[in-house]
Write a protein that holds these residues in place. Structure first.
Motif, PDB file in Angstrom:
ATOM      1  N   TYR A 157       5.601   3.384  16.472  1.00 32.90           N
ATOM      2  CA  TYR A 157       6.103   2.364  15.554  1.00 32.90           C
ATOM      3  C   TYR A 157       5.648   2.747  14.161  1.00 32.90           C
ATOM      4  O   TYR A 157       4.462   2.670  13.858  1.00 32.90           O
ATOM      5  N   GLY A 158       6.589   3.137  13.314  1.00 37.80           N
ATOM      6  CA  GLY A 158       6.197   3.581  11.976  1.00 37.80           C
ATOM      7  C   GLY A 158       5.781   2.431  11.082  1.00 37.80           C
ATOM      8  O   GLY A 158       4.659   2.377  10.583  1.00 37.80           O
ATOM      9  N   MET A 159       6.681   1.502  10.920  1.00 34.62           N
ATOM     10  CA  MET A 159       6.477   0.478   9.899  1.00 34.62           C
ATOM     11  C   MET A 159       5.205  -0.352  10.101  1.00 34.62           C
ATOM     12  O   MET A 159       4.538  -0.716   9.154  1.00 34.62           O
ATOM     13  N   GLY A 215      12.190  -2.035  11.060  1.00 30.69           N
ATOM     14  CA  GLY A 215      11.467  -0.765  11.161  1.00 30.69           C
ATOM     15  C   GLY A 215      11.520  -0.103   9.802  1.00 30.69           C
ATOM     16  O   GLY A 215      12.022  -0.698   8.837  1.00 30.69           O
ATOM     17  N   CYS A 216      11.042   1.131   9.715  1.00 26.81           N
ATOM     18  CA  CYS A 216      11.040   1.784   8.403  1.00 26.81           C
ATOM     19  C   CYS A 216      12.451   1.940   7.860  1.00 26.81           C
ATOM     20  O   CYS A 216      12.647   2.054   6.659  1.00 26.81           O
ATOM     21  N   ALA A 217      13.443   1.964   8.754  1.00 28.08           N
ATOM     22  CA  ALA A 217      14.816   2.139   8.305  1.00 28.08           C
ATOM     23  C   ALA A 217      15.441   0.835   7.830  1.00 28.08           C
ATOM     24  O   ALA A 217      16.619   0.804   7.488  1.00 28.08           O
ATOM     25  N   MET A 261       0.803  -1.210   0.000  1.00 29.86           N
ATOM     26  CA  MET A 261       0.000   0.000   0.000  1.00 29.86           C
ATOM     27  C   MET A 261       0.838   1.263   0.000  1.00 29.86           C
ATOM     28  O   MET A 261       0.344   2.325  -0.345  1.00 29.86           O
ATOM     29  N   ARG A 262       2.115   1.139   0.387  1.00 31.36           N
ATOM     30  CA  ARG A 262       2.970   2.326   0.390  1.00 31.36           C
ATOM     31  C   ARG A 262       3.082   2.915  -1.008  1.00 31.36           C
ATOM     32  O   ARG A 262       3.279   4.087  -1.177  1.00 31.36           O
ATOM     33  N   GLY A 263       2.954   2.064  -2.029  1.00 31.08           N
ATOM     34  CA  GLY A 263       3.047   2.540  -3.404  1.00 31.08           C
ATOM     35  C   GLY A 263       1.870   3.397  -3.812  1.00 31.08           C
ATOM     36  O   GLY A 263       1.879   3.974  -4.896  1.00 31.08           O
ATOM     37  N   ASN A 273      13.923   8.612  17.252  1.00 27.77           N
ATOM     38  CA  ASN A 273      12.748   8.618  18.129  1.00 27.77           C
ATOM     39  C   ASN A 273      11.600   9.369  17.436  1.00 27.77           C
ATOM     40  O   ASN A 273      11.604  10.587  17.371  1.00 27.77           O
ATOM     41  N   ASN A 274      10.656   8.592  16.902  1.00 27.81           N
ATOM     42  CA  ASN A 274       9.490   9.239  16.282  1.00 27.81           C
ATOM     43  C   ASN A 274       8.206   8.949  17.061  1.00 27.81           C
ATOM     44  O   ASN A 274       7.108   9.040  16.528  1.00 27.81           O
ATOM     45  N   ALA A 275       8.367   8.609  18.305  1.00 26.36           N
ATOM     46  CA  ALA A 275       7.241   8.503  19.247  1.00 26.36           C
ATOM     47  C   ALA A 275       6.192   7.477  18.857  1.00 26.36           C
ATOM     48  O   ALA A 275       5.088   7.489  19.381  1.00 26.36           O
ATOM     49  N   ARG A 331      12.384   6.192  -0.366  1.00 22.63           N
ATOM     50  CA  ARG A 331      10.966   5.862  -0.499  1.00 22.63           C
ATOM     51  C   ARG A 331      10.219   6.029   0.822  1.00 22.63           C
ATOM     52  O   ARG A 331       9.213   5.398   1.067  1.00 22.63           O
ATOM     53  N   PHE A 332      10.764   6.868   1.698  1.00 20.11           N
ATOM     54  CA  PHE A 332      10.025   7.156   2.929  1.00 20.11           C
ATOM     55  C   PHE A 332       8.806   8.002   2.585  1.00 20.11           C
ATOM     56  O   PHE A 332       8.734   8.596   1.518  1.00 20.11           O
ATOM     57  N   CYS A 333       7.859   8.068   3.511  1.00 17.14           N
ATOM     58  CA  CYS A 333       6.666   8.884   3.269  1.00 17.14           C
ATOM     59  C   CYS A 333       7.079  10.358   3.153  1.00 17.14           C
ATOM     60  O   CYS A 333       8.116  10.758   3.687  1.00 17.14           O
ATOM     61  N   PRO A 334       6.255  11.174   2.489  1.00 15.78           N
ATOM     62  CA  PRO A 334       6.579  12.599   2.400  1.00 15.78           C
ATOM     63  C   PRO A 334       6.701  13.219   3.793  1.00 15.78           C
ATOM     64  O   PRO A 334       5.861  12.973   4.649  1.00 15.78           O
ATOM     65  N   GLY A 335       7.782  13.983   3.989  1.00 21.16           N
ATOM     66  CA  GLY A 335       7.945  14.679   5.263  1.00 21.16           C
ATOM     67  C   GLY A 335       8.552  13.835   6.368  1.00 21.16           C
ATOM     68  O   GLY A 335       8.707  14.298   7.495  1.00 21.16           O
ATOM     69  N   CYS A 336       8.908  12.598   6.060  1.00 19.14           N
ATOM     70  CA  CYS A 336       9.507  11.725   7.070  1.00 19.14           C
ATOM     71  C   CYS A 336      10.960  12.141   7.298  1.00 19.14           C
ATOM     72  O   CYS A 336      11.681  12.433   6.361  1.00 19.14           O
ATOM     73  N   HIS A 337      11.380  12.139   8.550  1.00 21.54           N
ATOM     74  CA  HIS A 337      12.740  12.588   8.855  1.00 21.54           C
ATOM     75  C   HIS A 337      13.811  11.519   8.664  1.00 21.54           C
ATOM     76  O   HIS A 337      14.998  11.823   8.743  1.00 21.54           O
ATOM     77  N   HIS A 338      13.407  10.287   8.432  1.00 17.49           N
ATOM     78  CA  HIS A 338      14.419   9.251   8.213  1.00 17.49           C
ATOM     79  C   HIS A 338      15.392   9.664   7.105  1.00 17.49           C
ATOM     80  O   HIS A 338      16.603   9.445   7.217  1.00 17.49           O
ATOM     81  N   GLY A 339      14.853  10.261   6.044  1.00 13.77           N
ATOM     82  CA  GLY A 339      15.689  10.649   4.901  1.00 13.77           C
ATOM     83  C   GLY A 339      16.770  11.638   5.315  1.00 13.77           C
ATOM     84  O   GLY A 339      17.937  11.509   4.933  1.00 13.77           O
ATOM     85  N   ALA A 376      12.278  12.635  15.537  1.00 16.49           N
ATOM     86  CA  ALA A 376      11.924  12.567  14.123  1.00 16.49           C
ATOM     87  C   ALA A 376      10.420  12.517  13.936  1.00 16.49           C
ATOM     88  O   ALA A 376       9.666  12.150  14.838  1.00 16.49           O
ATOM     89  N   SER A 377      10.015  12.897  12.737  1.00 16.19           N
ATOM     90  CA  SER A 377       8.589  12.938  12.424  1.00 16.19           C
ATOM     91  C   SER A 377       8.137  11.624  11.809  1.00 16.19           C
ATOM     92  O   SER A 377       8.918  10.910  11.192  1.00 16.19           O
ATOM     93  N   CYS A 378       6.861  11.335  11.981  1.00 14.20           N
ATOM     94  CA  CYS A 378       6.220  10.243  11.261  1.00 14.20           C
ATOM     95  C   CYS A 378       4.842  10.746  10.840  1.00 14.20           C
ATOM     96  O   CYS A 378       3.822  10.359  11.415  1.00 14.20           O
ATOM     97  N   PRO A 379       4.837  11.662   9.852  1.00 14.14           N
ATOM     98  CA  PRO A 379       3.574  12.328   9.493  1.00 14.14           C
ATOM     99  C   PRO A 379       2.460  11.334   9.163  1.00 14.14           C
ATOM    100  O   PRO A 379       1.308  11.568   9.512  1.00 14.14           O
ATOM    101  N   THR A 380       2.830  10.220   8.534  1.00 14.58           N
ATOM    102  CA  THR A 380       1.815   9.248   8.126  1.00 14.58           C
ATOM    103  C   THR A 380       1.024   8.737   9.314  1.00 14.58           C
ATOM    104  O   THR A 380      -0.208   8.798   9.324  1.00 14.58           O
ATOM    105  N   ASN A 381       1.739   8.247  10.320  1.00 11.54           N
ATOM    106  CA  ASN A 381       1.023   7.654  11.443  1.00 11.54           C
ATOM    107  C   ASN A 381       0.560   8.690  12.463  1.00 11.54           C
ATOM    108  O   ASN A 381      -0.361   8.433  13.222  1.00 11.54           O
ATOM    109  N   TRP A 382       1.201   9.848  12.478  1.00  8.53           N
ATOM    110  CA  TRP A 382       0.700  10.913  13.344  1.00  8.53           C
ATOM    111  C   TRP A 382      -0.546  11.549  12.724  1.00  8.53           C
ATOM    112  O   TRP A 382      -1.211  12.354  13.335  1.00  8.53           O
TER     113      TRP A 382
HETATM  114  S1  SF4 Z   1       5.675   5.385   8.374  1.00  4.26           S
HETATM  115 FE1  SF4 Z   1       6.501   7.103   9.514  1.00  4.26          FE
HETATM  116  S2  SF4 Z   1       8.633   6.559   9.971  1.00  4.26           S
HETATM  117 FE2  SF4 Z   1       7.919   5.182   8.348  1.00  4.26          FE
HETATM  118  S3  SF4 Z   1       8.542   6.154   6.415  1.00  4.26           S
HETATM  119 FE3  SF4 Z   1       6.440   6.798   6.850  1.00  4.26          FE
HETATM  120  S4  SF4 Z   1       6.645   8.728   7.987  1.00  4.26           S
HETATM  121 FE4  SF4 Z   1       8.647   7.693   8.040  1.00  4.26          FE
END
Ligand code: SF4
Ligand SMILES: Cc1ncc(C[n+]2csc(CCOP(=O)(O)OP(=O)(O)O)c2C)c(N)n1
Lengths: 202, 249, 355
Positions: free
Chosen positions: B125-127, B51-53, A43-45, B121-123, B17-25, B211-217
């Motif tokens: 579990y992202g993945m 994890g996402c990394a 779904m990430r795609g 630390n993105n507060a 390929r992280f989500c937009p705005g993710c700080h991992h990049g 770090a941010s995790c905009p998707t899950n936040w």
């Molecule tokens: S789920 Fe969160 S931590 Fe993982 S790539 Fe997306 S924004 Fe970044």
């Protein structure tokens, strides 16, 4: 009878929800049903699809390689799933975003993928029945592009009679029950206009 | 003309390929810059966590070992003990390092392993879709704390830097953020320092990056940056928690 | 979507199994996130408190299984769930639970392995699930649901079996059954054992009775051997009393598929296809994987039935089938590993090649 279909589109187009509504309607018709989503990393795609099966008999595999029908809400889904529909099957295309050389309304040009929609659906299949419905535009006219999914589902059901109208309505109501009246109203309108589109063009 | 912004050598020429705005990049980039800075690309081993990394193996151009959930500090220990000439860093999320891998991180730190740990630390579990992490703030809603984290049932946000700084084995501990250019610059400096400590054989260093995790936040990238500034920094203050690098020989 | 209709609800397998646990009166759930079972802790986080139970997100699977160990020791009905890599971590705890004869329910929503593998549904953990899994000479009951309804019903039943035999009981399912939706009937007539033994071993505080000990360490001369013989007797009893399978079209079939879980769903489609082509094809679906339903397979083999075992792995249940058939007829195999899934046409072709 076993009717299996794949519903596909972008994440956010409400693909999973109409699949669930259809499955629920089938259940209300006292049929056997399954709903199976694409899940996780897939779904990430940004694309989403689900498989719905409605059947008189206990259902075997919840996953089908060659479905009887497909509802495709965008161009990548059309390209992926149109070739898989079984001979004699049904393909419903959201012609606002797939398979047509129509001008996409300005306000709908929000993604890169939409540019693909200008490419058209060239190798049209003669061995299946294809229904084109500009669901996204119709939804836009109703006031929210978000109900394009309901338009497509209602049209599909009107065409194939896979579930009864009554059950479809009940299923929709149950799915939106906790939400506001305005939302339910626009979804009802969407269902109506999807159905009408088919009946008028019959 | 001199280019002012280029891809570090330590990163492959592939888009994140992280989500937009993710700080991992951003954090990946800072680590890569540090590797370039010291010219150690050909003797660095990185750890891809669970994890996402985990896809670090797609991005870094050094050798990468993918390790089971929470176990990177133990794997780093193995690598460094077997080959002290190699530079080893682990890159771990808060679920990985502060939950399932708490034992491993504490004991690697306590032994003063000569490794560098990048702790993101993105507060949450992202993945896996946004469940509670040990670092989740009180009241923060997640998939497994539908009413918000409550101290009485889930305990308190775990403060890794504060905790590890108390261990005699550790050398350099700092908390940074990358939610604005100023913080990012500081973060870059801190990560370089952490590698320097290892290069000088001075022992265990850990940089915690908020770090941010905009998707899950369920926030826009801009909102996520604000949330870090307004909420996370209060619970997780930035700064150097420990630096004994000058006194260690 | 939770829609009541004549006690029927459309649910995903992972949610349905939670309802099964709630029906069984599960008092404690401990878990840790991992795909594709994340719906279980998410659902339990709000559902089990509604019925006065405890939800706790553990810091790891190791911790989760040991929390189960503790809760089970004081007599609570306790459950944990995970997917393949997490189940590997739990194995140490499962071995201790088995050694201490503590009842509990452990759910494995299998994904592709080995290692981190992928998150697609798979059946690669059959060996691990049916052979004990951890160290030592022990077995665990292992149930394999084949539908969302069974995700609920077998989970409910698992608690009873666990209590009846004082044994950890596994639900072995996979990402496909976990994620798919089907109608589930909530029956008022729950088929629960009412003759379950008292938990007269539970640690409830030595008030007015001698202290109790629950342990797995037996250092005395011959002590552990004796205990293992006792476990063995229990396993034999389980093997006598609860093997279960489902039959489809096996009456006149000379050729029969054997499959469990999701693979059995595909097998059912194969049987339908075969029907259409006038081929007599049967399906035997083991519901209990330990104890394995050897006898029904043996009986078919004696009638000369030949078998094709299909699994979403490279041949694990195959070995149990071969043991059951014991050379009397042929046992063929078709499988796909690593989250690959076969389609019915593909299998029918294989079947035809053996007819
Ligand atoms: S789920 Fe969160 S931590 Fe993982 S790539 Fe997306 S924004 Fe970044
Ligand atoms: C033993 C085991 N348990 C659980 C998982 C599932 N899992 C994958 S990623 C992850 C947590 C990720 O969170 P975090 O470490 O905070 O990293 P982020 O994704 O937020 O960067 C978990 C629990 C696993 N892979 N292995």
């Amino acid at each position: 009878m076993i009717q299996d279909l794949i519903i596909a589109g972008f994440g956010g187009q409400g693909i999973m929800s109409i699949g669930k509504i259809l499955a629920l309607a089938g259940m209300l018709d006292d049929k056997n049903v399954t709903w199976f989503p694409s899940y996780g990393a897939e779904m990430r795609g940004g694309t989403a699809n689900c498989t719905v099966i409605v059947s008189d008999r206990a259902i075997g595999s919840p996953i089908v390689a060659r479905p009887w029908a497909a509802i495709v809400m965008n161009q990548p889904s059309l390209e992926k799933f149109a070739p898989l529909v079984k001979e004699g099957g049904v393909l419903l295309i959201n012609s606002s975003l797939a398979g047509n050389k129509i001008e996409t309304p300005m306000n709908l040009r929000f993604t890169k993928e939409n540019e693909n929609t200008q490419r058209g659906f060239t190798d049209e299949r003669k061995d299946i029945e294809t229904i084109r419905i500009p669901a996204t535009e119709m939804a836009d006219k109703l006031g929210s592009v978000k109900v394009a999914n309901i338009i497509a589902l209602a049209a599909f059901c009107a065409k194939t009679e896979i579930v009864s109208i009554g059950s479809l309505e009940k299923a929709m109501e149950r799915s939106f029950s906790s939400k506001d009246a305005a939302l339910l109203r626009i979804n009802r309108l969407a269902a109506y206009s999807g159905r009408e589109h088919i009946l008028v063009n019959k | 003309m001199r280019p002012v912004f280029v891809r570090p050598n330590a990163l492959k020429n592939v888009p994140f390929r992280f989500c937009p705005g993710c700080h991992h990049g951003i954090i990946h980039r800072l680590v890569a810059e540090a590797i370039d800075h010291f010219g150690i690309l050909d003797r660095t081993i990185g750890i891809a966590p669970v994890g996402c990394a985990v896809f670090a193996y797609d991005y870094f151009s050094c050798d990468i070992l993918e390790v089971a959930h929470g176990r990177p500090p133990a794997a780093c220990t193995g690598i460094k003990r077997a080959r002290p000439d190699l530079i080893v860093f682990s890159y771990q999320g808060d679920g990985d390092l502060a939950s399932i891998g708490t034992a491993e991180i504490i004991h690697a730190a306590n032994r003063g392993e000569n490794i560098t740990v990048i702790f993101v630390n993105n507060a949450n579990y992202g993945m896996t879709g946004g469940q509670m992490a040990p670092t989740t703030l009180l009241g923060q809603k997640t998939k497994t704390t539908p009413k918000g984290r409550s101290a009485s049932s889930d305990g308190y946000p775990l403060k890794v830097c504060e905790m590890l700084a108390t261990l005699e084995g550790t050398t350099y501990i700092e908390r940074v953020a990358v939610n604005n250019p100023g913080h990012t610059k500081e973060a870059g400096r801190a990560i370089k320092k952490a590698f320097k400590v290892q290069l000088e054989n001075k022992g265990f260093s850990l940089i915690e990056a908020l770090a941010s995790c905009p998707t899950n936040w369920e926030m826009s990238p801009a909102q996520a940056n604000m949330w870090i500034e307004e909420k996370m920094l209060k619970v997780f203050p930035l700064g150097i928690y420990k630096d004994t690098s000058e006194t260690k020989i | 979507m939770t829609n009541d209709f004549n006690n029927k609800r459309l649910m995903i397998g992972n949610d349905a199994l939670c309802e099964g646990a709630v029906q069984a009166g599960c008092q404690c759930y401990f878990g840790y996130p991992i795909t594709p079972q994340n719906e279980v802790p998410a659902y339990m986080s709000w559902r089990i408190p509604q019925v006065g139970g405890i939800f706790l997100q553990a810091e790891s699977e190791l911790a989760a299984i040991n929390m189960v160990f503790g809760a089970a020791a004081v007599g609570a009905r306790a459950m944990t769930s995970s997917s393949s890599p997490g189940i590997s971590l739990k194995q140490e705890g499962i071995s201790y639970l088995a050694g201490a004869e503590l009842p509990c329910v452990i759910v494995n929503i299998m994904r592709g392995g080995p290692g981190l593998g992928n998150i697609a549904g798979s059946q690669g953990d059959y060996f691990q699930a049916t052979r004990g899994g951890g160290h030592g000479d022990y077995r665990t009951i292992c149930l394999a649901p084949g539908s969302v309804q069974e995700m609920m019903d077998l989970t409910r039943e698992a608690f009873d079996l666990a209590d009846r035999y004082r044994i950890p009981t596994l639900i072995l399912s996979d990402g496909i059954l976990g994620q798919m939706m089907e109608p589930v009937i909530f029956s008022n007539d729950l088929n629960l054992f009412d003759d379950l033994p008292e938990k007269d071993w539970a640690l409830t505080g030595a008030k007015g009775r001698p202290p109790r000990v629950i342990k797995s360490l037996y250092m005395g001369e011959g002590e552990l051997e004796e205990r293992n013989w006792r476990l063995h007797d229990k396993h034999k009893r389980i093997e006598m009393e609860i093997p279960r399978c489902e039959y489809l079209n096996t009456e006149d079939a000379e050729f029969c598929l054997i499959a469990f879980g999701t693979a059995a769903r595909v097998a059912r489609s194969v049987v339908y296809l075969a029907e259409k082509e006038g081929i007599n094809l049967g399906l035997l679906r083991p519901i209990t994987l330990y104890p394995f339903p050897k006898r029904p397979i043996k009986e078919l083999a004696r009638k000369g039935v030949r078998f094709l075992v299909i699994e979403m792995n490279l041949g694990q249940m195959l070995e149990d089938c071969q043991l059951a058939v014991n050379g009397v007829t042929d046992v063929f195999f078709y499988g796909r590993p690593g989250g690959g899934i076969f389609n019915p046409e593909e299998i029918l072709k294989v079947v035809k090649s053996y007819l």
